[in-house]
Design a protein around this motif. Structure first.
Motif, short mmCIF file in Angstrom:
data_model
loop_
_atom_site.label_atom_id
_atom_site.label_comp_id
_atom_site.label_asym_id
_atom_site.label_seq_id
_atom_site.Cartn_x
_atom_site.Cartn_y
_atom_site.Cartn_z
N LYS A 141 23.51 38.26 22.54
CA LYS A 141 22.29 37.67 22.01
C LYS A 141 21.78 36.54 22.91
O LYS A 141 20.59 36.46 23.21
CB LYS A 141 22.55 37.15 20.59
N LEU A 144 20.28 38.10 26.19
CA LEU A 144 19.10 38.96 26.08
C LEU A 144 17.92 38.32 25.37
O LEU A 144 16.81 38.84 25.44
CB LEU A 144 19.45 40.27 25.35
N LEU A 169 27.76 49.24 24.63
CA LEU A 169 27.49 47.86 25.06
C LEU A 169 28.25 47.53 26.35
O LEU A 169 27.71 46.88 27.24
CB LEU A 169 27.88 46.87 23.96
N ILE A 190 19.13 45.47 19.54
CA ILE A 190 18.83 45.08 20.93
C ILE A 190 17.34 44.85 21.13
O ILE A 190 16.95 43.85 21.75
CB ILE A 190 19.39 46.11 21.93
#
Length: 195
Positions: A141, A144, A169, A190
């Motif tokens: 997290k 991204l 992942l 995502i």
């Protein structure tokens, strides 16, 4: 010449670009470029010159290479832990089933379709593995999220943990390769980070 490209209902494609590894004059950290494209509806491209779609999105993020490698190692450890949990739960399940019908030289064989089903089955995590997963996903997290988030630490896991989702992942954060993500809950999580 007409070229066709198709994408399923929901799909994210991830590619990495690693610029020249020649050291810059100043001591800035080496960064790699994560390129992503995703669609939220099925896509078929027959002519790229006239193609436009409201259901396709793309973008890029510069990410420190050291953090990508570190995260991939953590995801690899998490995948190993999930595999061990699955094996121990399979051992418990097979121990409770009678095996007297097997001959002395026979072994219980897993059919490939059963193995595929196990990869996508939700794994019941123990406390240690759940904490590992939360730490890894908090780092995903953090890497991204386009907009910095106040609280990056996850209090709950945002999608069903399966062996396949963790393997995907891990593959996603391998800068030597790209990957395609089609799993619904992982896809949704995502793309929420990219907004």
């Amino acid at each position: 010449e007409s070229r066709a490209a198709n994408a399923s209902n929901k799909e994210i494609n991830i590619q990495w670009y690693i610029p020249s590894l020649a050291k810059p004059s100043n001591d800035t950290e080496t960064k790699v470029l994560l390129l992503y494209a995703y669609n939220t509806k099925p896509v078929k491209i027959s002519n790229i010159k006239i193609f436009s779609s409201m259901s396709m999105f793309s973008g890029h993020l510069w990410i420190p290479l050291a953090r990508v490698i570190s995260l991939r190692d953590k995801l690899s450890n998490l995948k190993h832990q999930v595999e061990m949990l699955m094996q121990s739960s399979e051992s418990l399940a097979s121990a409770s089933e009678p095996t007297s019908f097997l001959g002395q030289n026979e072994t219980l064989k897993i059919i490939p379709s059963e193995k595929a089903e196990m990869n996508i089955a939700k794994v019941h995590l123990d406390e240690k593995t759940e904490e590992m997963a939360k730490r890894c996903l908090s780092e995903v997290k953090a890497l991204l999220s386009v907009v910095p988030v106040m609280s990056l630490s996850l209090t709950e896991i945002p999608f069903d943990i399966t062996l396949q989702s963790i393997a995907t992942l891990e593959e996603m954060f391998d800068p030597a390769n790209g990957c395609t993500i089609t799993e619904e809950s992982l896809f949704c999580w995502i793309i929420s980070l990219f907004h």
